[in-house]
Every structure is written in C-alpha cells, then in structure tokens.
Design a protein around this motif. Structure first.
Motif, mmCIF file in Angstrom:
data_model
loop_
_atom_site.group_PDB
_atom_site.id
_atom_site.type_symbol
_atom_site.label_atom_id
_atom_site.label_comp_id
_atom_site.label_asym_id
_atom_site.label_seq_id
_atom_site.Cartn_x
_atom_site.Cartn_y
_atom_site.Cartn_z
ATOM 1 N N ASP A 164 -9.381 -1.230 3.163
ATOM 2 C CA ASP A 164 -10.830 -1.436 3.116
ATOM 3 C C ASP A 164 -11.361 -1.642 4.525
ATOM 4 O O ASP A 164 -12.458 -1.205 4.852
ATOM 5 C CB ASP A 164 -11.174 -2.657 2.251
ATOM 6 C CG ASP A 164 -10.927 -2.379 0.790
ATOM 7 O OD1 ASP A 164 -11.570 -1.466 0.250
ATOM 8 O OD2 ASP A 164 -10.081 -3.062 0.199
ATOM 9 N N ASP A 182 -7.024 -5.049 5.425
ATOM 10 C CA ASP A 182 -7.259 -5.587 4.079
ATOM 11 C C ASP A 182 -7.199 -4.488 3.024
ATOM 12 O O ASP A 182 -7.782 -3.416 3.206
ATOM 13 C CB ASP A 182 -8.629 -6.266 4.015
ATOM 14 C CG ASP A 182 -8.743 -7.425 4.988
ATOM 15 O OD1 ASP A 182 -7.720 -8.061 5.293
ATOM 16 O OD2 ASP A 182 -9.865 -7.709 5.432
ATOM 17 N N TYR A 183 -6.515 -4.812 1.922
ATOM 18 C CA TYR A 183 -6.312 -3.865 0.824
ATOM 19 C C TYR A 183 -6.740 -4.504 -0.491
ATOM 20 O O TYR A 183 -6.284 -5.607 -0.825
ATOM 21 C CB TYR A 183 -4.833 -3.472 0.726
ATOM 22 C CG TYR A 183 -4.321 -2.784 1.961
ATOM 23 C CD1 TYR A 183 -4.369 -1.406 2.072
ATOM 24 C CD2 TYR A 183 -3.803 -3.522 3.024
ATOM 25 C CE1 TYR A 183 -3.910 -0.770 3.214
ATOM 26 C CE2 TYR A 183 -3.335 -2.888 4.167
ATOM 27 C CZ TYR A 183 -3.391 -1.513 4.256
ATOM 28 O OH TYR A 183 -2.935 -0.887 5.396
ATOM 29 N N THR A 184 -7.579 -3.808 -1.240
ATOM 30 C CA THR A 184 -8.034 -4.266 -2.550
ATOM 31 C C THR A 184 -7.031 -3.845 -3.609
ATOM 32 O O THR A 184 -6.544 -2.719 -3.597
ATOM 33 C CB THR A 184 -9.409 -3.642 -2.874
ATOM 34 O OG1 THR A 184 -10.367 -4.159 -1.947
ATOM 35 C CG2 THR A 184 -9.851 -3.960 -4.291
ATOM 36 N N SER A 244 -15.778 -4.173 0.182
ATOM 37 C CA SER A 244 -15.004 -3.560 -0.892
ATOM 38 C C SER A 244 -15.975 -2.939 -1.886
ATOM 39 O O SER A 244 -17.007 -3.504 -2.183
ATOM 40 C CB SER A 244 -14.148 -4.619 -1.591
ATOM 41 O OG SER A 244 -13.545 -4.105 -2.751
ATOM 42 N N TYR A 268 -10.488 -8.313 -8.933
ATOM 43 C CA TYR A 268 -9.572 -7.830 -7.899
ATOM 44 C C TYR A 268 -9.147 -8.978 -6.998
ATOM 45 O O TYR A 268 -9.724 -10.057 -7.002
ATOM 46 C CB TYR A 268 -10.216 -6.716 -7.068
ATOM 47 C CG TYR A 268 -11.292 -7.180 -6.110
ATOM 48 C CD1 TYR A 268 -10.981 -7.454 -4.786
ATOM 49 C CD2 TYR A 268 -12.606 -7.360 -6.521
ATOM 50 C CE1 TYR A 268 -11.959 -7.882 -3.892
ATOM 51 C CE2 TYR A 268 -13.585 -7.778 -5.643
ATOM 52 C CZ TYR A 268 -13.250 -8.041 -4.334
ATOM 53 O OH TYR A 268 -14.209 -8.477 -3.460
ATOM 54 N N THR A 297 -7.181 -9.441 -2.823
ATOM 55 C CA THR A 297 -6.974 -8.737 -1.561
ATOM 56 C C THR A 297 -5.609 -9.074 -0.989
ATOM 57 O O THR A 297 -5.216 -10.243 -0.950
ATOM 58 C CB THR A 297 -8.064 -9.132 -0.544
ATOM 59 O OG1 THR A 297 -9.341 -8.881 -1.119
ATOM 60 C CG2 THR A 297 -7.940 -8.347 0.740
ATOM 61 N N SER A 316 -3.699 -8.714 2.562
ATOM 62 C CA SER A 316 -4.059 -8.481 3.962
ATOM 63 C C SER A 316 -2.837 -8.550 4.852
ATOM 64 O O SER A 316 -2.059 -9.508 4.778
ATOM 65 C CB SER A 316 -5.056 -9.540 4.439
ATOM 66 O OG SER A 316 -6.223 -9.514 3.666
#
Length: 167
Positions: A69, A86-88, A121, A127, A129, A131
């Motif tokens: 993201d 950062d990843y959702t 996001s 959801y 996150t 990171s």
C-alpha cells in the motif's frame, strides 16, 4: 472455516492468530492502485527478488510483496533506504502476539502487525496491516535518474527531521 459466508483460513505466526480471506486479499492485490513515485516503483521492481522470505511470508496471506500500500523511504548515497512497507490483508487478528514476527533468512526481517489502518488503503471490509519493520537499503535499479533527496527541497522544519535520519 466460514465467516459470514466467506472461506477463511486460520494462520498462526509468532504468537499471532489470523483469520484470513486469502481470495479477497489476492483480489485486492490484483486491483488496488499503486503509488507512482520513483522510490516506490524502485521497491516494486525488486521486492520479490531481493526479499524472498518476505515474499513467501506475505504469499501465505494472499499478499504480494511487490505491491505494498505504501513504501516509506528516504534517498541516501545513490540507494534508497526503506523504513517500512505496509501490506493490507483481508481478515482479522484473532490473537495478538507480543512484538514483531521475525522471518528466517539472510536479512533477518521483522514484520509488525497492526489491527486496522496504517497506510492509505482501498480496503473497506475487515483488514489488518503487515508492515516490514526492518530498515532496508536497496540499490537504485530503475532506468531513470536517481531522485534528488527530498530534504534538499524541504522547508526548514522538515530539514531538521531529515538530519535525524542522517545519524
């Protein structure tokens, strides 16, 4: 496991327990918009190859290491220092562990877990996150000039903050 008609996968990592909608997460990564700044594009170009342990870890959740993201970075000495990416993940944190999740591998990467919003996001359902919580220096690989460090153009207050990262 079903949750509201969705197929959920339970994943346990480092004292954490996650309920993940892998299919929805994979769809999110196929369709969400990416940042177009040069440093983010540099990260996208090499994340899978340079960070195989992160790529494998995120893949278990349906996330794509090359499509974060946001990748927070600073330019330094012809390289880019990534402070975080950062990843959702679509789903929920069922059990909160203690501290970061440490990944095996040459770089000894750590992943922080946040239950909810961290970066911009496009996700609207439940959801959390994941990171990248390890400072990481990657070479400049794009076929374009290295960006001028943003501190050079920054106002005085921002330049003071920039100096903190130079130590």
């Amino acid at each position: 496991m079903q949750d509201g008609g969705k197929e959920m996968t339970m994943i346990q990592k480092g004292g954490y327990m996650f309920s993940v909608d892998i299919g929805h997460t994979e769809e999110y990564y196929r369709t969400h918009a990416l940042c177009t700044c040069a440093c983010c594009r540099n990260y996208y170009a090499q994340a899978r190859e340079q960070l195989p342990e992160l790529s494998a870890f995120l893949g278990e959740f349906g996330a794509d290491a090359a499509r974060p993201d946001e990748a927070w970075s600073i330019e330094r000495d012809g390289s880019v220092v990534y402070l975080s990416a950062d990843y959702t993940v679509c789903g929920t944190v069922k059990v909160i562990g203690t501290g970061d999740i440490e990944l095996d591998g040459e770089r000894r990467l750590r992943v922080a877990v946040t239950d909810g919003f961290v970066s911009p996001s496009e996700q609207t359902g439940p959801y959390f996150t994941l990171s990248l919580a390890t400072e990481l220096t990657l070479p400049w690989v794009l076929d374009e000039p290295f960006p001028r460090p943003s501190a050079e153009d920054a106002p005085p207050k921002a330049k003071g903050i920039w100096k903190l990262f130079q130590k």
